[in-house]
Write a protein that holds these residues in place. Structure first.
Motif, mmCIF file in Angstrom:
data_model
loop_
_atom_site.group_PDB
_atom_site.id
_atom_site.type_symbol
_atom_site.label_atom_id
_atom_site.label_comp_id
_atom_site.label_asym_id
_atom_site.label_seq_id
_atom_site.Cartn_x
_atom_site.Cartn_y
_atom_site.Cartn_z
ATOM 1 N N ARG A 81 -8.494 -0.069 0.644
ATOM 2 C CA ARG A 81 -7.558 0.448 1.659
ATOM 3 C C ARG A 81 -6.126 0.452 1.121
ATOM 4 N NH1 ARG A 81 -3.497 -0.313 4.350
ATOM 5 N NH2 ARG A 81 -3.301 -2.325 3.305
ATOM 6 N N ARG A 82 -5.484 1.595 1.201
ATOM 7 C CA ARG A 82 -4.115 1.760 0.737
ATOM 8 C C ARG A 82 -3.465 2.815 1.604
ATOM 9 N NH1 ARG A 82 -3.830 -2.054 -2.283
ATOM 10 N NH2 ARG A 82 -2.717 -2.641 -0.432
ATOM 11 N N SER A 83 -2.147 2.721 1.798
ATOM 12 C CA SER A 83 -1.453 3.795 2.520
ATOM 13 C C SER A 83 -1.386 5.011 1.615
ATOM 14 C CB SER A 83 -0.035 3.345 2.879
ATOM 15 O OG SER A 83 -0.098 2.325 3.829
ATOM 16 N N ARG B 47 -0.180 8.982 1.411
ATOM 17 C CA ARG B 47 0.748 9.890 2.126
ATOM 18 C C ARG B 47 0.689 11.328 1.623
ATOM 19 N NH1 ARG B 47 2.978 4.862 1.257
ATOM 20 N NH2 ARG B 47 3.636 3.734 3.133
ATOM 21 N N GLN C 90 8.845 12.708 8.283
ATOM 22 C CA GLN C 90 7.931 12.175 7.266
ATOM 23 C C GLN C 90 6.935 13.275 6.874
ATOM 24 O OE1 GLN C 90 6.762 7.970 7.457
ATOM 25 N NE2 GLN C 90 7.604 7.938 9.529
HETATM 26 C C1 LIG Z 1 3.728 -1.417 12.014
HETATM 27 C C2 LIG Z 1 3.731 -0.561 10.767
HETATM 28 C C3 LIG Z 1 4.513 0.576 10.741
HETATM 29 C C4 LIG Z 1 4.487 1.403 9.606
HETATM 30 N N1 LIG Z 1 5.198 2.564 9.631
HETATM 31 C C5 LIG Z 1 5.148 3.388 8.562
HETATM 32 C C6 LIG Z 1 5.853 4.621 8.580
HETATM 33 O O1 LIG Z 1 6.514 4.991 9.556
HETATM 34 N N2 LIG Z 1 5.744 5.422 7.482
HETATM 35 C C7 LIG Z 1 4.993 5.082 6.392
HETATM 36 O O2 LIG Z 1 4.950 5.860 5.450
HETATM 37 N N3 LIG Z 1 4.334 3.901 6.341
HETATM 38 C C8 LIG Z 1 4.376 3.060 7.393
HETATM 39 N N4 LIG Z 1 3.664 1.879 7.378
HETATM 40 C C9 LIG Z 1 2.824 1.566 6.212
HETATM 41 C C10 LIG Z 1 3.479 0.523 5.306
HETATM 42 O O3 LIG Z 1 4.581 1.082 4.639
HETATM 43 C C11 LIG Z 1 2.421 0.043 4.284
HETATM 44 O O4 LIG Z 1 1.353 -0.550 4.981
HETATM 45 C C12 LIG Z 1 2.990 -0.938 3.282
HETATM 46 O O5 LIG Z 1 3.886 -0.305 2.410
HETATM 47 C C13 LIG Z 1 1.902 -1.622 2.449
HETATM 48 O O6 LIG Z 1 1.161 -0.665 1.727
HETATM 49 P P1 LIG Z 1 -0.435 -0.513 1.938
HETATM 50 O O7 LIG Z 1 -0.680 -0.095 3.345
HETATM 51 O O8 LIG Z 1 -0.859 0.531 0.933
HETATM 52 O O9 LIG Z 1 -1.093 -1.822 1.649
HETATM 53 C C14 LIG Z 1 3.681 1.047 8.482
HETATM 54 C C15 LIG Z 1 2.922 -0.110 8.544
HETATM 55 C C16 LIG Z 1 2.918 -0.894 9.657
HETATM 56 C C17 LIG Z 1 2.031 -2.116 9.704
#
Ligand SMILES: Cc1cc2nc3c(=O)[nH]c(=O)nc-3n(C[C@H](O)[C@H](O)[C@H](O)COP(=O)(O)O)c2cc1C
Length: 229
Positions: free
Chosen positions: A54-56, A58, A144
């Motif tokens: 799991r990774r963010s 985009r 975004q």
């Molecule tokens: C409450 C919350 C709000 C977030 N909002 C955004 C956002 O608006 N845009 C975005 O690109 N990522 C957002 N994120 C993702 C985080 O940036 C991301 O989870 C973090 O950098 C860690 O990376 P990973 O998810 O790959 O482990 C959000 C995460 C959380 C938990």
């Protein structure tokens, strides 16, 4: 001559309707209520693999999602897992289920672009607005690009009163915890389907409410753009 015309119209009607109902894709495209296919319960990715991967994400490709993938994503968010008790994939304080799930369709095979609401009990989606909304939603989410480029966007909203009615102010905390359960399920499901997703919390609540055209009792809490890798 009049009778002849009537029979001709009847024959055309029968041929057209039988074509619509025998051609699944056409039937899906024409309807505003889409019954989702049964979700699968046996993906090939283990839970541990999904957690590890799991990774963010985009950036997404322009390949469309299938209706099966949409079905799986919405089921993971709030789907029914116990029909008798109406329990779901997520825990909920007092089983009150304050979360409402919306789906913006941008690029899904044979599904019209628009905003749909997920009907949990019937596992179907119901169109509430027709058209392309990614750009407006991206603007509401501080421009975004992940929101603009996604093939689908899951939006998790909540009706706080459903929970605060029983639990008072503590219910607010419960609602936020429950949104987290849902969002985590969706992200893990995207990993299992080999899709990319990110949870987005940075957005203008009022702008999002206006786009979704939801009542004052519902509040958007999370936007989850999703697309193919
Ligand atoms: C409450 C919350 C709000 C977030 N909002 C955004 C956002 O608006 N845009 C975005 O690109 N990522 C957002 N994120 C993702 C985080 O940036 C991301 O989870 C973090 O950098 C860690 O990376 P990973 O998810 O790959 O482990 C959000 C995460 C959380 C938990």
């Amino acid at each position: 001559m009049f009778i002849c015309n009537k029979s001709f119209i009847l024959i055309i009607f029968v041929i057209t309707t039988s074509f619509i109902f025998t051609n699944d894709n056409y039937a899906i495209k024409m309807s505003k209520i889409i019954k989702l296919p049964q979700p699968k319960y046996d993906g090939s990715t283990s839970l541990e693999q999904a957690l590890l991967k799991r990774r963010s994400i985009r950036n997404y490709s322009k390949k469309p999602l299938s209706i099966n993938e949409v079905s799986q994503l919405l089921w993971s968010a709030q789907g029914i897992t116990d029909k008798e008790k109406s329990f779901r994939t997520v825990p909920s304080a007092g089983a009150l289920y304050p979360v409402e799930t919306y789906l913006i369709v941008n690029n899904v095979e044979n599904v019209e672009q628009g905003i749909y609401k997920y009907d949990v009990e019937e596992h179907k989606i119901v169109m509430i607005r027709k058209g392309y909304f990614n750009e407006q939603l991206s603007f509401a989410a501080l421009n975004q690009s992940c929101v603009k480029d996604a093939s689908v966007i899951v939006i998790l909203c909540a009706d706080y009163a459903k929970t605060t009615r029983r639990y008072g102010d503590r219910g607010i905390k419960y609602v936020h915890i429950e949104i987290g359960h849902s969002a985590q399920n969706v992200q893990l499901q995207t990993v299992s389907l080999n899709l990319g997703s990110v949870v987005v919390g940075a957005f203008d609540d009022e702008k999002v409410k206006k786009i979704l055209n939801i009542s004052n009792t519902e509040h958007p809490l999370y936007i989850i753009p999703i697309g193919k890798l």
